[in-house]
Design an enzyme around this catalytic site. Structure first.
Site, short mmCIF file in Angstrom:
data_model
loop_
_atom_site.label_atom_id
_atom_site.label_comp_id
_atom_site.label_asym_id
_atom_site.label_seq_id
_atom_site.Cartn_x
_atom_site.Cartn_y
_atom_site.Cartn_z
N GLU A 73 -5.41 -8.72 1.20
CA GLU A 73 -6.07 -8.23 2.41
C GLU A 73 -7.54 -7.97 2.14
OE1 GLU A 73 -4.37 -4.96 4.63
OE2 GLU A 73 -2.33 -5.66 4.27
N GLU A 97 0.79 -1.25 0.00
CA GLU A 97 0.00 0.00 0.00
C GLU A 97 0.81 1.28 0.00
OE1 GLU A 97 -2.92 -0.03 3.11
OE2 GLU A 97 -3.99 -1.73 2.25
C1 GBH Z 1 -4.38 -2.05 5.60
O1 GBH Z 1 -4.56 -0.69 5.40
C2 GBH Z 1 -2.99 -2.31 6.08
O2 GBH Z 1 -2.20 -2.90 5.05
C3 GBH Z 1 -2.93 -3.15 7.32
O3 GBH Z 1 -1.65 -3.07 7.87
C4 GBH Z 1 -4.00 -2.71 8.27
O4 GBH Z 1 -3.88 -3.31 9.53
C5 GBH Z 1 -5.33 -3.05 7.66
O5 GBH Z 1 -5.42 -2.53 6.37
C6 GBH Z 1 -6.53 -2.60 8.47
O6 GBH Z 1 -6.60 -1.23 8.56
O7 GBH Z 1 -8.88 7.47 8.32
O8 GBH Z 1 -10.46 8.27 6.69
O9 GBH Z 1 -8.15 8.86 6.49
C7 GBH Z 1 -5.88 -0.30 5.08
C8 GBH Z 1 -5.93 0.91 4.19
C9 GBH Z 1 -5.94 3.25 4.01
C10 GBH Z 1 -7.40 2.22 5.55
C11 GBH Z 1 -6.14 4.55 4.68
C12 GBH Z 1 -7.62 3.54 6.26
C13 GBH Z 1 -7.55 5.90 6.03
C14 GBH Z 1 -8.91 6.44 5.92
N1 GBH Z 1 -6.12 2.14 4.93
N2 GBH Z 1 -7.43 4.63 5.31
S1 GBH Z 1 -9.10 7.87 6.91
#
Ligand code: GBH
Length: 438
Positions: free
Chosen positions: A350, A172
């Site tokens: 994921e 990511e």
């Molecule tokens: C993944 O990220 C990760 O790879 C993993 O490590 C993590 O534990 C898992 O998912 C669960 O979260 O707060 O409105 O700004 C997930 C992708 C991208 C999700 C950014 C949260 C932020 C939204 N993430 N997003 S906000």
């Protein structure tokens, strides 16, 4: 006597890679043991106010010390594939230079244990834990970091490449840019979107250099990137919303997919980001687009955009308020990748949700069931989907949310670190056993 599921069940292709995923900082603990150097996440989590409740990954799920117990839990689930990440600063405490043999030994124990249990190891080289020693030199903001990463990757290919046959470069990069640099709620905690875009290009360059390093080793196996992608929908029927969909899709998806799979940035995105042009050198996109063997897809949520460019939720969310639950989005995403990028093998690395349930996590079972049904529908439509990995195997350190969100199939007690299977573990074991949904 047919061995398939009862009629009405959704059967997956033979050899489907049923899996679960984790990452090093989120589960290992042993942050200062056996010569491990600190990463940006050690630094960040130890700064006051960065992580909910002041939680850190110092102990995390204590996986470093409980690796054999965890391997047996994986075997109990019947996993065919296990996705983990290598802590760069555990194997290279300074980020570069000589290998830390004790740190590397841990990954040999893990991988040997997987192979002994017929579980295919899938190793991610970078799941956000840049060695602090390299961050002190500018980290991904520096072009050099791409080469440091490729050198580390090459050391891993030579060290583990006879045993690990599926490699993922980056986890990511979009999240590093947005959260590590844009809003700054992840390490390295900079609030500078422009710097984040520079880091984003260097991350992609690191991916491409690592792919080339892998080819150079002549090791058997496959390599690709793990991208979190979100199908983008208009929030209403207006022409303005339709127009925003194109722009937001470029930012969310094409900005990452196009360079990795087509050796180009989307034209409109590139002209809208002129400040980045000096960062992009001649030949970079050829490196970044070096042929991948697979694409690792991470799906959590759709994005719905208004004519004003705002985002709205249209479906129920979870304890993670950003996680709007829309299983159909997984089908749309997978079929779209096939349509626009062709038949590169795909695997879902994921997908999952946090549940506040202790072990009776019926909400997670419903979530996984509905997303697997959507994935199955995409396979029926001709998508070459080879596997599916639940995020996550274990309850773990959920970054800025600390231990307040529990994403595991397996409950990990925050104090004792005792493991207990949740209802979703029993359910997933059944899915794997019948190679499909009931
Ligand atoms: C993944 O990220 C990760 O790879 C993993 O490590 C993590 O534990 C898992 O998912 C669960 O979260 O707060 O409105 O700004 C997930 C992708 C991208 C999700 C950014 C949260 C932020 C939204 N993430 N997003 S906000």
């Amino acid at each position: 006597e047919p061995a398939g599921p009862p009629s009405g069940g959704l059967r997956f292709p033979d050899g489907f890679q049923w899996g679960a995923a984790t990452s090093a900082y989120q589960i290992e603990g042993a942050a200062a043991e056996d010569g491990r150097g600190p990463s940006v996440w050690d630094t960040f989590s130890h700064q006051a106010g960065k992580v909910l409740g002041g939680d850190t990954g110092d102990v995390a799920a204590d996986h470093y010390h409980r690796v054999y117990e965890d391997l047996d839990l994986m075997k109990g689930l019947g996993l065919k594939s296990y996705r983990f990440s290598i802590s760069w600063s555990r194997v290279l405490p300074q980020g570069r230079g000589p290998l830390n043999a004790k740190g590397l030994d841990f990954y040999h124990r893990l991988v040997d244990g997987l192979l002994a249990r017929d579980i295919a190891p899938m190793a991610t080289l970078f799941h956000w834990d840049t060695p602090q020693a390299l961050q002190d030199k500018g980290g991904w903001e520096q072009r050099d970091c791409a080469q440091w990463f490729a050198d580390y990757a090459q050391q891993m290919f030579y060290s583990l490449g006879d045993k690990v046959h599926t490699w993922l470069t980056l986890n990511e990069p979009k999240t590093v840019v947005a959260m590590g640099y844009g809003v700054g709620v992840h390490a390295p905690g900079k609030k500078n979107r422009r710097l984040g875009d520079v880091a984003g290009h260097h991350l992609l360059l690191g991916h491409g250099l690592a792919v080339r390093a892998f080819r150079g080793t002549n090791k058997a196996g496959r390599i690709g990137a793990a991208l979190n992608l979100s199908p983008v929908y208009p929030a209403d029927n207006s022409a303005g919303a339709a127009k925003q969909v194109v722009a937001v899709d470029e930012e969310e998806n094409r900005r990452w997919l196009d360079p990795v799979l087509l050796s180009r940035y989307p034209a409109a995105w590139l002209s809208a980001n002129a400040a980045l042009h000096p960062t992009i050198h001649d030949g970079d996109l050829d490196v970044i687009g070096s042929r991948s063997d697979l694409l690792a897809v991470q799906y959590y949520n759709p994005v719905n955009v208004t004519a004003g460019g705002g985002r709205v939720a249209r479906h129920p969310t979870t304890q993670a308020t950003w996680l709007e639950v829309y299983p159909e989005g997984l089908h749309d995403l997978l079929t779209r990748i096939k349509r626009d990028y062709g038949d590169i093998p795909l695997t879902i690395t994921e997908n999952g949700m946090p549940s506040t349930a202790d072990v009776q996590d019926d909400d997670r079972i419903a979530f996984l069931r509905d997303h697997l049904a959507a994935a199955h529908k995409a396979i029926q439509a001709g998508v070459k989907l080879e596997g599916y990995h639940v995020w996550s195997l274990l309850d773990n350190f959920e970054w800025a949310e600390g231990y307040s969100q529990r994403w595991g199939l397996i409950r990990v007690d925050e104090q004792t670190h005792d493991r207990r299977r949740k209802a979703s573990a029993d359910w997933y074991q059944g899915v794997i056993a019948r190679n499909g949904l009931p």
